[in-house]
Scaffold this motif. Sequence first.
Motif, mmCIF file in Angstrom:
data_model
loop_
_atom_site.group_PDB
_atom_site.id
_atom_site.type_symbol
_atom_site.label_atom_id
_atom_site.label_comp_id
_atom_site.label_asym_id
_atom_site.label_seq_id
_atom_site.Cartn_x
_atom_site.Cartn_y
_atom_site.Cartn_z
ATOM 1 N N ILE A 6 -6.187 24.687 -29.113
ATOM 2 C CA ILE A 6 -6.605 23.180 -29.048
ATOM 3 C C ILE A 6 -6.838 22.803 -27.508
ATOM 4 C CG2 ILE A 6 -5.888 20.871 -29.487
ATOM 5 C CD1 ILE A 6 -4.452 21.942 -32.121
ATOM 6 N N GLU A 7 -5.725 23.096 -26.811
ATOM 7 C CA GLU A 7 -5.994 22.734 -25.473
ATOM 8 C C GLU A 7 -7.023 23.632 -24.720
ATOM 9 O OE1 GLU A 7 -3.033 21.972 -21.731
ATOM 10 O OE2 GLU A 7 -2.801 23.854 -22.548
ATOM 11 N N GLU A 30 -9.824 24.097 -26.025
ATOM 12 C CA GLU A 30 -10.833 23.777 -26.724
ATOM 13 C C GLU A 30 -11.673 24.907 -27.536
ATOM 14 O OE1 GLU A 30 -13.395 21.659 -23.906
ATOM 15 O OE2 GLU A 30 -11.842 19.874 -23.876
ATOM 16 N N LYS A 79 -7.630 15.709 -26.751
ATOM 17 C CA LYS A 79 -8.603 16.494 -27.130
ATOM 18 C C LYS A 79 -8.874 16.065 -28.714
ATOM 19 C CE LYS A 79 -8.335 19.776 -23.887
ATOM 20 N NZ LYS A 79 -9.255 19.547 -22.719
ATOM 21 N N ILE A 80 -7.587 15.811 -29.413
ATOM 22 C CA ILE A 80 -7.549 15.214 -30.802
ATOM 23 C C ILE A 80 -6.571 13.858 -30.720
ATOM 24 C CG2 ILE A 80 -6.839 15.733 -33.134
ATOM 25 C CD1 ILE A 80 -7.343 18.584 -32.471
ATOM 26 N N TYR A 140 -10.964 23.173 -32.851
ATOM 27 C CA TYR A 140 -11.317 21.496 -32.694
ATOM 28 C C TYR A 140 -11.584 20.825 -34.106
ATOM 29 C CZ TYR A 140 -15.773 23.467 -32.249
ATOM 30 O OH TYR A 140 -16.993 24.183 -32.409
#
Length: 67
Positions: free
Chosen positions: A55-56, A58, A13-14, A61
Amino acid sequence: MMLEPSIDALQEKIKSKYTLVTLSARRARELSDTKDIMIENPKSHKYVGMALEEIEAEKLYIAKDNK
């Protein structure tokens, strides 16, 4: 002991570990003040863990700059 979410899943994701740490720490401080969680039934009871789960999922972000 396996930590969830895994660093590998989060880096999909990042990409930057620095950005990941900075974002999750900022969000954890915000969560400690507001208690406004963006996911349902977080597995973690700690704010940093909740931020990483966001974050996982989404929900949290980094916006890309379109310059």
